[in-house]
Scaffold this active site. Structure first.
Site, PDB file in Angstrom:
ATOM      1  N   GLU A 113       0.859  -1.189   0.000  1.00 19.17           N
ATOM      2  CA  GLU A 113       0.000   0.000   0.000  1.00 19.17           C
ATOM      3  C   GLU A 113       0.891   1.233   0.000  1.00 19.17           C
ATOM      4  O   GLU A 113       2.101   1.149   0.194  1.00 19.17           O
ATOM      5  CB  GLU A 113      -0.966  -0.016   1.198  1.00 19.17           C
ATOM      6  CG  GLU A 113      -2.048  -1.087   1.034  1.00 19.17           C
ATOM      7  CD  GLU A 113      -3.054  -1.131   2.171  1.00 19.17           C
ATOM      8  OE1 GLU A 113      -3.109  -0.192   2.973  1.00 19.17           O
ATOM      9  OE2 GLU A 113      -3.783  -2.141   2.243  1.00 19.17           O
ATOM     10  N   HIS A 228      -9.345   9.743   2.701  1.00 21.24           N
ATOM     11  CA  HIS A 228      -8.905   8.653   1.821  1.00 21.24           C
ATOM     12  C   HIS A 228      -9.142   9.102   0.382  1.00 21.24           C
ATOM     13  O   HIS A 228     -10.205   9.624   0.063  1.00 21.24           O
ATOM     14  CB  HIS A 228      -9.706   7.381   2.123  1.00 21.24           C
ATOM     15  CG  HIS A 228      -9.069   6.144   1.576  1.00 21.24           C
ATOM     16  ND1 HIS A 228      -9.018   5.883   0.223  1.00 21.24           N
ATOM     17  CD2 HIS A 228      -8.451   5.108   2.181  1.00 21.24           C
ATOM     18  CE1 HIS A 228      -8.385   4.717   0.036  1.00 21.24           C
ATOM     19  NE2 HIS A 228      -8.031   4.238   1.206  1.00 21.24           N
ATOM     20  N   ARG A 272      -0.835   9.223   1.652  1.00 18.20           N
ATOM     21  CA  ARG A 272      -2.272   9.370   1.408  1.00 18.20           C
ATOM     22  C   ARG A 272      -2.715  10.832   1.324  1.00 18.20           C
ATOM     23  O   ARG A 272      -3.575  11.189   0.521  1.00 18.20           O
ATOM     24  CB  ARG A 272      -3.020   8.647   2.524  1.00 18.20           C
ATOM     25  CG  ARG A 272      -4.455   8.426   2.253  1.00 18.20           C
ATOM     26  CD  ARG A 272      -5.058   7.527   3.293  1.00 18.20           C
ATOM     27  NE  ARG A 272      -4.788   6.128   3.040  1.00 18.20           N
ATOM     28  CZ  ARG A 272      -5.171   5.138   3.845  1.00 18.20           C
ATOM     29  NH1 ARG A 272      -5.831   5.416   4.941  1.00 18.20           N
ATOM     30  NH2 ARG A 272      -4.917   3.885   3.553  1.00 18.20           N
ATOM     31  N   HIS A 332     -11.752   9.743   6.507  1.00 16.70           N
ATOM     32  CA  HIS A 332     -11.431   8.331   6.721  1.00 16.70           C
ATOM     33  C   HIS A 332     -10.910   8.036   8.121  1.00 16.70           C
ATOM     34  O   HIS A 332     -11.308   7.046   8.731  1.00 16.70           O
ATOM     35  CB  HIS A 332     -10.395   7.917   5.680  1.00 16.70           C
ATOM     36  CG  HIS A 332     -10.058   6.463   5.681  1.00 16.70           C
ATOM     37  ND1 HIS A 332     -10.991   5.480   5.435  1.00 16.70           N
ATOM     38  CD2 HIS A 332      -8.873   5.815   5.879  1.00 16.70           C
ATOM     39  CE1 HIS A 332     -10.408   4.282   5.507  1.00 16.70           C
ATOM     40  NE2 HIS A 332      -9.129   4.456   5.787  1.00 16.70           N
ATOM     41  N   ARG A 367      -1.511   9.263   8.848  1.00 14.43           N
ATOM     42  CA  ARG A 367      -1.297   7.850   9.191  1.00 14.43           C
ATOM     43  C   ARG A 367      -0.838   7.047   7.977  1.00 14.43           C
ATOM     44  O   ARG A 367      -1.399   7.161   6.888  1.00 14.43           O
ATOM     45  CB  ARG A 367      -2.593   7.252   9.733  1.00 14.43           C
ATOM     46  CG  ARG A 367      -2.514   5.773  10.046  1.00 14.43           C
ATOM     47  CD  ARG A 367      -3.813   5.276  10.641  1.00 14.43           C
ATOM     48  NE  ARG A 367      -4.924   5.428   9.751  1.00 14.43           N
ATOM     49  CZ  ARG A 367      -5.258   4.543   8.813  1.00 14.43           C
ATOM     50  NH1 ARG A 367      -4.551   3.458   8.629  1.00 14.43           N
ATOM     51  NH2 ARG A 367      -6.304   4.763   8.042  1.00 14.43           N
TER      52      ARG A 367
HETATM   53  C1  SIN Z   1      -7.530   0.923   2.610  1.00  8.85           C
HETATM   54  O1  SIN Z   1      -7.792  -0.271   2.507  1.00  8.85           O
HETATM   55  O2  SIN Z   1      -7.204   1.645   1.684  1.00  8.85           O
HETATM   56  C2  SIN Z   1      -7.614   1.542   3.962  1.00  8.85           C
HETATM   57  C3  SIN Z   1      -6.522   1.056   4.786  1.00  8.85           C
HETATM   58  C4  SIN Z   1      -6.249   2.016   5.871  1.00  8.85           C
HETATM   59  O3  SIN Z   1      -6.959   2.991   6.030  1.00  8.85           O
HETATM   60  O4  SIN Z   1      -5.274   1.815   6.574  1.00  8.85           O
END
Ligand code: SIN
Length: 509
Positions: A113, A228, A272, A332, A367
């Site tokens: 990620e 998000h 993010r 988010h 975060r």
């Molecule tokens: C996601 O699955 O994109 C969210 C994961 C997160 O917020 O840590």
């Protein structure tokens, strides 16, 4: 008497209960069904360095990625605790029956990620990680005989002198109860309902932060709210996990241009806050939604790796294997909250906070993806041990952060008759003034408007037995405190972006 009272049934609350050495002395409360939580909705996974680590991975690398994503605002001691405890807490989850996905060779399957230097995200059911965790922990709690009481909303913390001694709560039948405890652990999750567009469920109304604020607990970092970048641009804002970009999906503007290449060297896998702002900017400049292009992954891979998202996208009448789908940023995760030490102790004796309600310092100003489930597991475990050995003396291990701009932050608002607001009007003002880009004058205006609306500090007396009224009062109080914190921080940092101040702090650990 119940010795430890846990409020909330997400991963942080359930781990607090399960890790307590004397589970018969623990009671867990939640205002809705036990499965209604941000944890249950979590898709992408849980970031951790397990044994053996992924090639090239280490606790030090996880620490470094977390500090970098946090834009220089993390507490390194908290980050070290988070990452170092990860392997043990994953072992606990596996022992509790969490069905993490495995590779053909039987090892843990790990995804990538944004802002992670290594693929280290464990997942379950493809993109149903939170449900896999919540189901397993609730079943384990039931087997352990832990009392989990649903439909019980805590409306007030009861103090005896300086120490919290229990709670007042509203039950589903409309009755008020008082429950005594030696320790109260807030694990009530986030406050996505502060905004009209959020990935969070309806229960995310910030109740724990509001309770702590009214009790006079130190709060910090309220201005850091994470948006998000990729929720479906449709009513309900269904989350499209960052893991989809980790598997290779890209973002395109209304003209089909892959714009993130020009924004950040890591393009779609930049931190993010960077991606969310870039998406919002591009939506503004083109007047149209940005699209997530996952076509290259193919229909079979999308259905197998992301079954929940695949079903939601198709239920919305979209075929993401053949066309890019419209996405938009949405609220988010709250990095700020109730200040705690590394064992969940707040500034009020007897009161603990774990998970999203807490401000431990692990997330800084932004975060790192998939660190939140890990935070719940790590600090829930630490709080369980602290509550069980609490001798009555109260000595937090760290100086607890209070709002660095205004240590005297309080929950009081002007007295006198004030007009009521609707939740929608509060949410819309939060989105416009306390959203992805913030301006000092607008923040001051929003703060004044929130203060002029009734009931932010009156929940216990005015909301009576109306659960929704308690939630609205909590949200209004938090809206005012968040606008204030955002007004007072005049630099841009991570998720807090001041368009009227050009000084941006460097993103270095
Ligand atoms: C996601 O699955 O994109 C969210 C994961 C997160 O917020 O840590």
């Amino acid at each position: 008497m119940t010795r430890t009272l846990v409020v909330g049934t997400g991963i942080a609350g359930l781990i607090t209960a399960l890790a307590h050495p004397r589970p018969e002395q623990v009671m867990v409360l939640t205002k809705a069904e036990p499965a209604a939580s941000n944890t249950y909705a979590a898709q992408g996974g849980i970031a951790a360095v397990t044994e053996p680590p992924a090639p090239g991975d280490s606790v030090a690398a996880h620490v470094s990625d977390t500090l970098t994503a946090g834009a220089g605002h993390c507490d390194p001691r908290a980050v070290q605790a988070l990452c170092a405890d990860g392997a043990d807490r994953i072992a606990d989850l596996i022992a509790a029956g969490v069905p993490f996905d495995r590779t053909a060779g039987g090892g843990l399957s790990r995804g990538l990620e944004a802002a992670h230097s290594v693929a280290r995200i464990l997942h379950a059911g493809g993109d149903a990680t939170g449900a896999g965790i919540a189901d397993a922990l609730l079943a384990t709690a039931a087997r352990a005989g832990i009392e989990v009481r649903g439909h019980t909303l805590v409306t007030e913390l009861i103090a005896d002198g300086a120490r919290v001694r229990g709670v007042r709560a509203l039950t589903s039948g409309g009755g008020q109860v008082e429950i005594e405890a030696d320790a109260v652990v807030l694990a009530t999750g986030g406050a996505g309902q502060l905004y009209p567009f959020t990935s969070n469920p309806d229960v995310a109304t910030g109740d724990g932060v509001a309770l702590a604020a009214r009790a006079g607990a130190a709060l910090a970092d309220l201005e850091f709210y994470q948006f998000h970048p990729t929720t479906l641009a449709l009513p309900g804002n269904f989350l499209v996990s960052e893991a989809v970009r980790g598997e290779g999906a890209v973002l395109r503007d209304a003209h089909g241009v892959r714009f993130m290449m020009g924004v950040h060297p890591d393009a779609e896998l930049a931190p993010r806050d960077v991606v969310a702002r870039a998406v919002a900017d591009r939506m503004r400049s083109t007047g149209a939604p940005v699209r997530l292009d996952a076509i290259a992954l193919g229909a079979a891979r999308l259905a197998e790796r992301f079954p929940s998202i695949d079903a939601a996208v198709r239920a919305a009448g979209l075929d993401w294997a053949s066309e890019p789908v419209p996405i938009t940023p949405a609220a988010h995760y709250w990095m700020g909250g109730v200040s705690t030490d590394l064992a969940g102790r707040t500034s009020i004796p007897g009161l603990y906070a774990v998970g999203e309600v807490a401000r431990t310092g692990v997330h800084g100003a932004n975060r790192l993806a998939s660190n939140s489930l890990l935070e719940g597991a790590v600090f829930g475990h630490r709080a369980a041990l602290a509550t069980s050995s609490d001798s009555g003396a109260w000595a937090p291990e760290l100086d607890l952060a209070a709002d660095q701009n205004d240590p005297a932050i309080t929950a009081s608002s002007p007295a006198g008759a004030r007009p009521r607001c609707t939740r929608a009007s509060m949410q819309n003002l939060m989105w416009d003034a306390v959203g992805l880009g913030r301006d000092g004058d607008e923040l001051a205006g929003a703060e004044q408007t929130f203060a002029g609306w009734a009931d932010g500090d009156q929940a216990g007396s005015e909301a009576g037995d109306d659960l929704g009224a308690h939630e609205d009062a909590n949200l209004l109080l938090l809206a005012r405190l968040t606008a204030r914190a955002a007004r007072l921080r005049t630099t841009s940092m991570g998720a807090h972006h001041r368009i009227d101040h050009t000084r941006v702090l460097e993103r270095t650990p």
